[in-house]
Design a protein around this motif. Structure first.
Motif, PDB file in Angstrom:
ATOM      1  N   LEU A 140       1.031  -1.192   0.051  1.00  0.00           N
ATOM      2  CA  LEU A 140       0.483  -0.166  -0.164  1.00  0.00           C
ATOM      3  C   LEU A 140       1.229   1.630  -0.291  1.00  0.00           C
ATOM      4  O   LEU A 140       1.433   1.369   1.052  1.00  0.00           O
ATOM      5  N   SER A 173      -0.544   4.913  -0.953  1.00  0.00           N
ATOM      6  CA  SER A 173      -0.592   5.885  -0.664  1.00  0.00           C
ATOM      7  C   SER A 173      -2.329   5.799  -0.035  1.00  0.00           C
ATOM      8  O   SER A 173      -3.177   4.459  -0.930  1.00  0.00           O
ATOM      9  N   LEU A 174      -2.915   6.419   0.469  1.00  0.00           N
ATOM     10  CA  LEU A 174      -4.575   6.109   0.367  1.00  0.00           C
ATOM     11  C   LEU A 174      -4.955   7.714  -0.742  1.00  0.00           C
ATOM     12  O   LEU A 174      -4.286   8.930  -0.606  1.00  0.00           O
ATOM     13  N   HIS A 204     -12.134   7.664  -5.068  1.00  0.00           N
ATOM     14  CA  HIS A 204     -11.874   7.966  -4.132  1.00  0.00           C
ATOM     15  C   HIS A 204     -11.014   6.256  -4.092  1.00  0.00           C
ATOM     16  O   HIS A 204     -11.370   5.255  -4.632  1.00  0.00           O
ATOM     17  N   SER A 205      -9.628   6.359  -4.090  1.00  0.00           N
ATOM     18  CA  SER A 205      -8.792   4.910  -4.345  1.00  0.00           C
ATOM     19  C   SER A 205      -7.833   4.510  -3.317  1.00  0.00           C
ATOM     20  O   SER A 205      -7.753   5.509  -2.169  1.00  0.00           O
ATOM     21  N   ALA A 206      -6.026   3.855  -3.667  1.00  0.00           N
ATOM     22  CA  ALA A 206      -5.637   3.883  -2.978  1.00  0.00           C
ATOM     23  C   ALA A 206      -4.302   4.084  -4.658  1.00  0.00           C
ATOM     24  O   ALA A 206      -4.860   3.302  -5.560  1.00  0.00           O
ATOM     25  N   ASP A 207      -2.877   4.316  -3.815  1.00  0.00           N
ATOM     26  CA  ASP A 207      -1.774   3.588  -4.828  1.00  0.00           C
ATOM     27  C   ASP A 207      -1.383   2.316  -3.923  1.00  0.00           C
ATOM     28  O   ASP A 207      -1.636   2.311  -3.144  1.00  0.00           O
ATOM     29  N   TYR A 208      -0.754   1.579  -5.208  1.00  0.00           N
ATOM     30  CA  TYR A 208      -0.709  -0.030  -4.739  1.00  0.00           C
ATOM     31  C   TYR A 208       0.029  -0.143  -5.138  1.00  0.00           C
ATOM     32  O   TYR A 208       0.327  -0.288  -6.479  1.00  0.00           O
ATOM     33  N   ARG A 268      -3.961  12.610  -1.755  1.00  0.00           N
ATOM     34  CA  ARG A 268      -2.625  11.782  -1.444  1.00  0.00           C
ATOM     35  C   ARG A 268      -2.045  11.312   0.061  1.00  0.00           C
ATOM     36  O   ARG A 268      -1.709  12.636   0.561  1.00  0.00           O
TER      37      ARG A 268
END
Length: 241
Positions: free
Chosen positions: A93, A95-96, A105-109, A191
């Motif tokens: 993971l 980032s949020l 809404h998501s996340a960097d992964y 972010r």
């Protein structure tokens, strides 16, 4: 793909092809192996008598082969003795992501799914080498300085291996990605970076006088990213990757 790219990538089929947002998919050895080597915790999924299970465990990579270990009495290991189809996953993971609508809404992964047939390592030489790598791959040259494992301890430890038949990586690095018209809305978005950082070592309070932290643990220095430390120790144990 060029001939070289095909040779240095895992084969793609419906089993491992990234279906949603396929542009985020990666199948090349370099990306897949780098993400695997930056972790020591994976989740292994398998089915026993129609019941799915997912087990977290420590693992490591040796070329295109993955190893993990556990108690000889564990359900997962008992049911992989005859060759069990498994899916091993790793996720980082990064980032949020808070967007201007709930849908975005998501996340960097960074994530990997590796498929193969797992088997219990029974060859004495391979098992002995794997039990050393289980320690030295993460903590360089440490086994030589430790008390030798007893026969009972070795018997109680099982090692599983899996040749990677297919694998895919999926990477998101977009940060905030709203619909164009939403950027005009007076809504806060951001972010939030997420990193796993090594803290200050906490020596065992029962260390004997004069016992110092070895230089071989320098990869695990306070403030370093765990990703970087794990990649460094992998290269120290497996110089050719």
């Amino acid at each position: 793909m060029t001939v070289s790219e095909v040779a240095n990538s895992y084969p793609v089929s419906p089993r491992n092809r990234v279906k949603r947002l396929h542009e985020r998919g990666r199948y090349d050895h370099a990306t897949v192996h780098s993400l695997l080597d930056a972790s020591m915790l994976c989740h292994v999924s398998y089915v026993i008598d129609g019941q799915p299970y997912c087990t977290p465990t420590f693992f490591w990579r040796e070329g295109s082969r993955l190893y993990w270990h556990g108690s000889s009495a564990s359900r997962m290991l008992e049911n992989q003795s005859d060759g069990q189809k498994v899916c091993l996953t790793v996720a980082h993971l990064d980032s949020l992501v808070l967007a201007r609508c709930g849908f975005n809404h998501s996340a960097d992964y960074r994530a990997v799914m590796a498929f193969g047939t797992a088997y219990i390592v029974t060859d004495p030489e391979e098992k002995a080498r794997a039990l050393v790598a289980m320690v030295d791959r993460f903590f360089p040259d440490r086994t030589a300085s430790l008390r030798q494992s007893t026969k009972q301890e070795i018997k109680a430890s099982a090692v599983i291996a899996m040749e990677i038949e297919q694998a895919s990586a999926k990477v998101r690095t977009k940060g905030v990605a709203d619909d164009d018209e939403d950027y005009a809305l007076p809504i806060y978005a951001e972010r939030i970076p997420v990193r796993t950082v090594i803290g200050a070592p906490e020596p065992c309070p029962r260390l004997l006088d004069g016992v110092k932290r070895p230089q071989s643990l320098r990869a695990y220095s306070e403030g370093r990213l765990l990703d970087d430390a794990l990649r460094e120790t992998h290269l120290l144990h497996y110089p050719v990757g």
